[in-house]
Design a protein around this motif. Structure first.
Motif, mmCIF file in Angstrom:
data_model
loop_
_atom_site.group_PDB
_atom_site.id
_atom_site.type_symbol
_atom_site.label_atom_id
_atom_site.label_comp_id
_atom_site.label_asym_id
_atom_site.label_seq_id
_atom_site.Cartn_x
_atom_site.Cartn_y
_atom_site.Cartn_z
ATOM 1 N N VAL A 11 33.379 48.029 20.690
ATOM 2 C CA VAL A 11 33.947 47.561 21.954
ATOM 3 C C VAL A 11 33.765 48.622 23.036
ATOM 4 O O VAL A 11 33.419 48.298 24.180
ATOM 5 C CB VAL A 11 35.434 47.184 21.772
ATOM 6 C CG1 VAL A 11 36.131 47.018 23.116
ATOM 7 C CG2 VAL A 11 35.552 45.908 20.961
ATOM 8 N N ASN A 12 33.954 49.881 22.699
ATOM 9 C CA ASN A 12 33.763 50.948 23.682
ATOM 10 C C ASN A 12 32.317 51.038 24.154
ATOM 11 O O ASN A 12 32.070 51.291 25.333
ATOM 12 C CB ASN A 12 34.229 52.288 23.125
ATOM 13 C CG ASN A 12 35.716 52.448 23.196
ATOM 14 O OD1 ASN A 12 36.368 51.888 24.063
ATOM 15 N ND2 ASN A 12 36.275 53.211 22.270
ATOM 16 N N ILE A 13 31.376 50.834 23.258
ATOM 17 C CA ILE A 13 29.962 50.841 23.647
ATOM 18 C C ILE A 13 29.689 49.719 24.641
ATOM 19 O O ILE A 13 29.057 49.927 25.679
ATOM 20 C CB ILE A 13 29.047 50.708 22.406
ATOM 21 C CG1 ILE A 13 29.162 51.950 21.520
ATOM 22 C CG2 ILE A 13 27.591 50.455 22.815
ATOM 23 C CD1 ILE A 13 28.671 53.224 22.154
ATOM 24 N N VAL A 14 30.164 48.518 24.340
ATOM 25 C CA VAL A 14 29.935 47.376 25.227
ATOM 26 C C VAL A 14 30.641 47.584 26.567
ATOM 27 O O VAL A 14 30.082 47.287 27.627
ATOM 28 C CB VAL A 14 30.372 46.059 24.559
ATOM 29 C CG1 VAL A 14 30.258 44.892 25.521
ATOM 30 C CG2 VAL A 14 29.545 45.798 23.312
ATOM 31 N N LEU A 15 31.861 48.114 26.543
ATOM 32 C CA LEU A 15 32.566 48.390 27.794
ATOM 33 C C LEU A 15 31.810 49.429 28.635
ATOM 34 O O LEU A 15 31.741 49.312 29.858
ATOM 35 C CB LEU A 15 33.990 48.875 27.517
ATOM 36 C CG LEU A 15 34.964 47.825 26.990
ATOM 37 C CD1 LEU A 15 36.297 48.483 26.640
ATOM 38 C CD2 LEU A 15 35.158 46.701 27.980
ATOM 39 N N ALA A 21 26.367 48.649 34.052
ATOM 40 C CA ALA A 21 25.785 47.513 34.774
ATOM 41 C C ALA A 21 26.455 47.327 36.126
ATOM 42 O O ALA A 21 25.783 47.035 37.123
ATOM 43 C CB ALA A 21 25.906 46.238 33.930
ATOM 44 N N SER A 22 27.770 47.513 36.176
ATOM 45 C CA SER A 22 28.474 47.329 37.449
ATOM 46 C C SER A 22 28.144 48.435 38.445
ATOM 47 O O SER A 22 28.270 48.242 39.647
ATOM 48 C CB SER A 22 29.977 47.235 37.227
ATOM 49 O OG SER A 22 30.519 48.483 36.880
ATOM 50 N N ILE A 23 27.711 49.583 37.948
ATOM 51 C CA ILE A 23 27.293 50.666 38.845
ATOM 52 C C ILE A 23 25.863 50.433 39.333
ATOM 53 O O ILE A 23 25.572 50.587 40.519
ATOM 54 C CB ILE A 23 27.397 52.036 38.132
ATOM 55 C CG1 ILE A 23 28.861 52.393 37.896
ATOM 56 C CG2 ILE A 23 26.712 53.131 38.941
ATOM 57 C CD1 ILE A 23 29.059 53.584 36.982
ATOM 58 N N LEU A 24 24.987 50.045 38.420
ATOM 59 C CA LEU A 24 23.580 49.869 38.779
ATOM 60 C C LEU A 24 23.358 48.654 39.670
ATOM 61 O O LEU A 24 22.534 48.689 40.583
ATOM 62 C CB LEU A 24 22.728 49.750 37.516
ATOM 63 C CG LEU A 24 22.662 50.997 36.638
ATOM 64 C CD1 LEU A 24 21.864 50.725 35.375
ATOM 65 C CD2 LEU A 24 22.066 52.159 37.402
ATOM 66 N N TRP A 25 24.039 47.569 39.386
ATOM 67 C CA TRP A 25 23.918 46.344 40.175
ATOM 68 C C TRP A 25 25.293 46.044 40.764
ATOM 69 O O TRP A 25 26.144 45.464 40.105
ATOM 70 C CB TRP A 25 23.449 45.181 39.302
ATOM 71 C CG TRP A 25 22.125 45.437 38.686
ATOM 72 C CD1 TRP A 25 20.916 45.418 39.296
ATOM 73 C CD2 TRP A 25 21.867 45.770 37.309
ATOM 74 N NE1 TRP A 25 19.922 45.717 38.399
ATOM 75 C CE2 TRP A 25 20.479 45.934 37.170
ATOM 76 C CE3 TRP A 25 22.687 45.941 36.191
ATOM 77 C CZ2 TRP A 25 19.896 46.261 35.956
ATOM 78 C CZ3 TRP A 25 22.097 46.264 34.993
ATOM 79 C CH2 TRP A 25 20.721 46.426 34.873
ATOM 80 N N SER A 26 25.474 46.396 42.023
ATOM 81 C CA SER A 26 26.812 46.324 42.605
ATOM 82 C C SER A 26 27.108 44.992 43.289
ATOM 83 O O SER A 26 27.976 44.925 44.140
ATOM 84 C CB SER A 26 27.012 47.474 43.583
ATOM 85 O OG SER A 26 26.046 47.384 44.620
ATOM 86 N N GLY A 27 26.401 43.948 42.929
ATOM 87 C CA GLY A 27 26.674 42.643 43.515
ATOM 88 C C GLY A 27 27.990 42.070 43.020
ATOM 89 O O GLY A 27 28.483 42.428 41.945
ATOM 90 N N PRO A 28 28.576 41.170 43.793
ATOM 91 C CA PRO A 28 29.863 40.593 43.403
ATOM 92 C C PRO A 28 29.802 39.818 42.083
ATOM 93 O O PRO A 28 30.762 39.843 41.315
ATOM 94 C CB PRO A 28 30.228 39.660 44.560
ATOM 95 C CG PRO A 28 29.148 39.753 45.563
ATOM 96 C CD PRO A 28 28.122 40.700 45.088
ATOM 97 N N ALA A 34 31.332 41.649 34.766
ATOM 98 C CA ALA A 34 31.741 42.844 34.028
ATOM 99 C C ALA A 34 33.250 42.839 33.788
ATOM 100 O O ALA A 34 33.712 43.158 32.690
ATOM 101 C CB ALA A 34 31.320 44.106 34.783
ATOM 102 N N LEU A 35 34.008 42.466 34.802
ATOM 103 C CA LEU A 35 35.464 42.424 34.656
ATOM 104 C C LEU A 35 35.882 41.353 33.648
ATOM 105 O O LEU A 35 36.680 41.621 32.740
ATOM 106 C CB LEU A 35 36.119 42.160 36.009
ATOM 107 C CG LEU A 35 37.640 42.055 35.998
ATOM 108 C CD1 LEU A 35 38.257 43.372 35.545
ATOM 109 C CD2 LEU A 35 38.150 41.665 37.363
ATOM 110 N N ALA A 36 35.325 40.158 33.795
ATOM 111 C CA ALA A 36 35.679 39.056 32.882
ATOM 112 C C ALA A 36 35.210 39.357 31.457
ATOM 113 O O ALA A 36 35.938 39.111 30.490
ATOM 114 C CB ALA A 36 35.074 37.751 33.377
ATOM 115 N N GLY A 37 34.014 39.886 31.329
ATOM 116 C CA GLY A 37 33.499 40.225 30.003
ATOM 117 C C GLY A 37 34.317 41.305 29.324
ATOM 118 O O GLY A 37 34.638 41.215 28.136
ATOM 119 N N GLY A 38 34.677 42.334 30.073
ATOM 120 C CA GLY A 38 35.499 43.406 29.519
ATOM 121 C C GLY A 38 36.883 42.921 29.125
ATOM 122 O O GLY A 38 37.405 43.276 28.064
#
Length: 57
Positions: A11-15, A21-28, A34-38
């Motif tokens: 889980v930590n690896i996936v988080l 991903a949220s840093i590299l692609w900062s689109g909404p 990322a938030l929903a998946g986490g």
């Protein structure tokens, strides 16, 4: 015991990957995904831990 460590590690690896991903692609859309998946991943982990181990009969 090792199963718990393995699940938490996975889980930590996936988080971490979701955070990257949220840093590299900062689109909404990526931010929401990322938030929903986490949140879903952590909820699943908590559910698994709350169920506990099946008792050996």
């Amino acid at each position: 015991m090792m199963q718990v460590v393995t699940r938490i590690f996975a889980v930590n690896i996936v988080l971490g990957l979701l955070a990257l991903a949220s840093i590299l692609w900062s689109g909404p859309a990526v931010q929401v995904f990322a938030l929903a998946g986490g949140a879903a991943l952590v909820a699943w982990l908590l559910y698994i831990f709350a169920k506990g181990r099946p008792s050996a009969a």
